[in-house]
Enzyme design. Structure first.
Site, PDB file in Angstrom:
ATOM      1  N   PRO A  66       0.822  -1.219   0.000  1.00 39.61           N
ATOM      2  CA  PRO A  66       0.000   0.000   0.000  1.00 39.61           C
ATOM      3  C   PRO A  66       0.848   1.257   0.000  1.00 39.61           C
ATOM      4  CG  PRO A  66      -0.958  -1.619   1.458  1.00 39.61           C
ATOM      5  CD  PRO A  66       0.344  -2.201   0.982  1.00 39.61           C
ATOM      6  N   CYS A  67       0.426   2.233  -0.804  1.00 35.89           N
ATOM      7  CA  CYS A  67       1.309   3.346  -1.134  1.00 35.89           C
ATOM      8  C   CYS A  67       0.945   4.665  -0.488  1.00 35.89           C
ATOM      9  CB  CYS A  67       1.322   3.541  -2.648  1.00 35.89           C
ATOM     10  SG  CYS A  67      -0.316   3.932  -3.338  1.00 35.89           S
ATOM     11  N   GLN A  68      -0.059   4.721   0.389  1.00 37.06           N
ATOM     12  CA  GLN A  68      -0.482   6.016   0.912  1.00 37.06           C
ATOM     13  C   GLN A  68       0.665   6.784   1.563  1.00 37.06           C
ATOM     14  OE1 GLN A  68      -2.041   3.138   1.376  1.00 37.06           O
ATOM     15  NE2 GLN A  68      -4.250   3.380   1.527  1.00 37.06           N
ATOM     16  N   PHE A 126       3.701   6.854   0.799  1.00 31.37           N
ATOM     17  CA  PHE A 126       4.680   7.358  -0.170  1.00 31.37           C
ATOM     18  C   PHE A 126       4.063   8.324  -1.165  1.00 31.37           C
ATOM     19  CE2 PHE A 126       6.597   2.923   0.362  1.00 31.37           C
ATOM     20  CZ  PHE A 126       7.454   3.347   1.353  1.00 31.37           C
TER      21      PHE A 126
END
Length: 390
Positions: free
Chosen positions: A225-227, A229
C-alpha cells in the site's frame, strides 16, 4: 477470454443538484475554471483561493475527460467530481465502475464484488492489467504468488503473460472476495490476513511449499500500500507505519527465496527523505542475495488508456540485471502504435444516469468498435489488438 453481450459493474455515483449544475458547465478537457463564479460552491471557493495563492493549478479538479486523449490517473475518488478528472466525456455524470475498470485495462469479464464504495477502492488501487502484463513479459513463464494482491490487477497481468498463479493475500476482505471470484486457478492459497504478522507469513511459506514441494517459487510479486509514499498530501515520513510494508515484503522474500521478485510502488518512494527509504529497500534486497533494478514505467506506453506513473523494483537471485519492458505505444512522432484514448476505451458502453442502479446492461453495439473494445470484451486476444491498433 469470455465473450459477452452484457456488461457488469456499469454503475455510477449519484450526484447532487449542485454537482450536476457545476459539471454541465465543464466542456471536454475542461475543469473547475469553466464553472462560473455565480454557481454557489464552498468547494470551488477554496480551490480558487488556493490557486490564487500559488498552491497549484488543480487542473484535474472538476475535470471532464476528453474523448480524443488518454485519461488522467484513476484514483479511488472517482465518485467525486471535485477530486479529479472523472466526468464522462459526453454525458453529465461521473464515469462508472466499469468505465474506470476499462481505463485501468481490466477485461470486461473481470467482475468486482462488494459495495460501491469498496469497488471504488478496488479499482483505483489496482495495478493496470496491461502494465502488469508488460512487466510479467520480462520473466520466463513460471509460478508466482501475489502479496498485497488487492482485487488482482497485478495477478491478472501476470496470468495473461502465461505465468501460473498460486494465489494471493490481502488484508481487505472485499478485495479478496473479488480476487477469489476472478482467479479460478488461484484457489489453492488465497488468504485474507495481516501480512505483518509472523504467523501469517508462516502460513504463506507453508502453503506455497505444500503446493510446490521441492520446486522453487519463480516469482513473488506485490504492491505494498502506497499512501505513505504518495506525492499527494503531506504524509511522507519514514515514521508512517505504512512505509515499513516494502520491508515486510522483503521479509517474505527472505523466507520463500523466490528466483525473482517484483515490487510495485508509487513514484513518491524515489525521493522520500532524500531517497533513504529506497536505499534501505535495495540494501536489504542485496543482503538477501538479489540483484535489483528499478525504474518508472508509464502505463500508457503499454496499452493502458490512462496517464499513470509507477515505480517497479525487479530483484533477481542469480545476479542478472533485468531491464524495463520496451514501450509498445506512443504519440505520433514515436513510430509506435498510438496511445489508446478515452473514446476507444469506453464509447461502446450504454448511456446511464447518475441514479442508475442496474448492474448488468447490454453493450451499445457501436458500429465503430475499437480494437481495444474488442480486446476487453474477449473478441480478440492481445496480439490481435496490438496488430489492429493503428
Amino acid at each position: 477470454m469470455l465473450k459477452t453481450n452484457f456488461i457488469n459493474n456499469h454503475t455510477t455515483s449519484s450526484l447532487s443538484a449542485l454537482d450536476l449544475e457545476m459539471i454541465r458547465h465543464v466542456p471536454p478537457g475542461g475543469n473547475w475554471k469553466n464553472i462560473p463564479e455565480s454557481v454557489p460552491s464552498n468547494r470551488l471557493k477554496q480551490i480558487r483561493i488556493s490557486f490564487k495563492e500559488g498552491k497549484g493549478s488543480r487542473s484535474t479538479y472538476y475535470g471532464r475527460l476528453d474523448s480524443k486523449k488518454i485519461s488522467y490517473t484513476i484514483s479511488t475518488y472517482f465518485n467525486r467530481p471535485g477530486n479529479g478528472c472523472f466526468i464522462h466525456p459526453t454525458q453529465n455524470r461521473l464515469i462508472s465502475h466499469r468505465e474506470a475498470a476499462r481505463l485501468q485495462s481490466f477485461p470486461d469479464n473481470f467482475e468486482f464484488l462488494g459495495s460501491k464504495t469498496s469497488m471504488y477502492k478496488q479499482i483505483g488501487n489496482s495495478v493496470p492489467v496491461l502494465l502488469a502484463r508488460a512487466v510479467a513479459s520480462k520473466f520466463p513463464k513460471t509460478t508466482f504468488f501475489d502479496l498485497f494482491c488487492g482485487a488482482g490487477g497485478l495477478s491478472s497481468g501476470f496470468t495473461m503473460a502465461g505465468h501460473k498463479s498460486l494465489g494471493g493475500i490481502d488484508i481487505d476482505s472485499k478485495s479478496i472476495e473479488t480476487f477469489r471470484h476472478n482467479h479460478e486457478n488461484s484457489k489453492s492459497l488465497i488468504l485474507c490476513d495481516d501480512i505483518v504478522s509472523d504467523k501469517t507469513q508462516e502460513k504463506i511459506v507453508t502453503g506455497i511449499k505444500k503446493i510446490l514441494g521441492k520446486r522453487e517459487l519463480g516469482l513473488l510479486v506485490g504492491g505494498p500500500p502506497c499512501q505513505g509514499f504518495s506525492t499527494a498530501g503531506n504524509r511522507r515520513s519514514s515514521k508512517d507505519p505504512r512505509n515499513a510494508l516494502p520491508l515486510t515484503f522483503l521479509d517474505v522474500v527472505s523466507k520463500l527465496k523466490p528466483k525473482n521478485f517484483v515490487m510495485e510502488e508509487v513514484t513518491g518512494l524515489l525521493n522520500m527523505e532524500g531517497g533513504i527509504v529506497l536505499e534501505k529497500i535495495l540494501e536489504k534486497a542485496s543482503v538477501l542475495g538479489y540483484t535489483c533494478t528499478h525504474f518508472i514505467l508509464h502505463a500508457e506506453d503499454y496499452g493502458v488508456p490512462q496517464k499513470r506513473r509507477r515505480l517497479f523494483i525487479f530483484g533477481n537471485r542469480s545476479g542478472k540485471k533485468i531491464n524495463s519492458p520496451t514501450p509498445l505505444f506512443g504519440d505520433d512522432v514515436t513510430g509506435l502504435k498510438k496511445f489508446v484514448n478515452v473514446k476507444e476505451a469506453i464509447s461502446d458502453l450504454s448511456s446511464i444516469s447518475p441514479t442508475n442502479e442496474i448492474t448488468s446492461l447490454k453493450y451499445s453495439h457501436s458500429k465503430n468498435v475499437s480494437p481495444y473494445q474488442k480486446w476487453v470484451n474477449g473478441k480478440i486476444d492481445f496480439k490481435k489488438f496490438l496488430n489492429l491498433q493503428k
